[in-house]
Design a protein around this motif. Structure first.
Motif: not given
Length: 95
Positions: A77, A79, A81-85
Motif C-alpha cells: 500500500n 499510503d 500511514s494506513s493500517m492496511y499494509v
C-alpha cells in the motif's frame, strides 16, 4: 491470422502469514476465490519484482504448492500511514 496472447489479471487472494523475529513475512496458506485453501509447502525465493503478465509492482514470492512452483505477489500500500499494509495477488487468465 495470428493468435492473440492470453490476457492476465491480478486476482487478489486471502493469505495467512507469519512473521519471524527478524520481521520477515512468510505466507503459510492461500485461499482461492472459490474458497479452496492451499498449504504453501515452501517459500523458494522472495524479491522485489513486477508481475510480468498482469502488471503491478511489489514483492514476488516463488512458492511451492502441492509440489508445483507458483508465483504469489505482495502489493504494498503506497499510503504508509494506513493500517492496511498491502494485498496479495496471483496472475490469473482473464475470463
Amino acid at each position: 491470422m495470428a493468435k492473440e496472447a492470453p490476457r492476465y489479471i491480478r486476482q487478489y487472494v486471502d493469505v495467512d502469514v507469519t512473521f519471524d523475529t527478524d520481521g520477515r513475512m512468510r505466507p503459510r496458506t492461500l485461499t482461492w476465490i472459490d474458497g479452496h485453501r492451499f498449504e504453501i509447502d515452501r517459500v523458494l525465493d522472495v524479491r522485489p519484482a513486477h508481475a510480468e503478465k498482469a502488471g503491478g509492482q511489489g514483492d514476488r514470492y516463488k512458492i511451492r504448492v502441492r509440489g508445483k512452483e507458483k508465483e504469489l505477489f505482495f502489493e504494498h500500500n503506497p499510503d504508509i500511514s494506513s493500517m492496511y499494509v498491502g494485498r496479495w495477488f496471483i496472475e490469473a487468465p482473464a475470463q
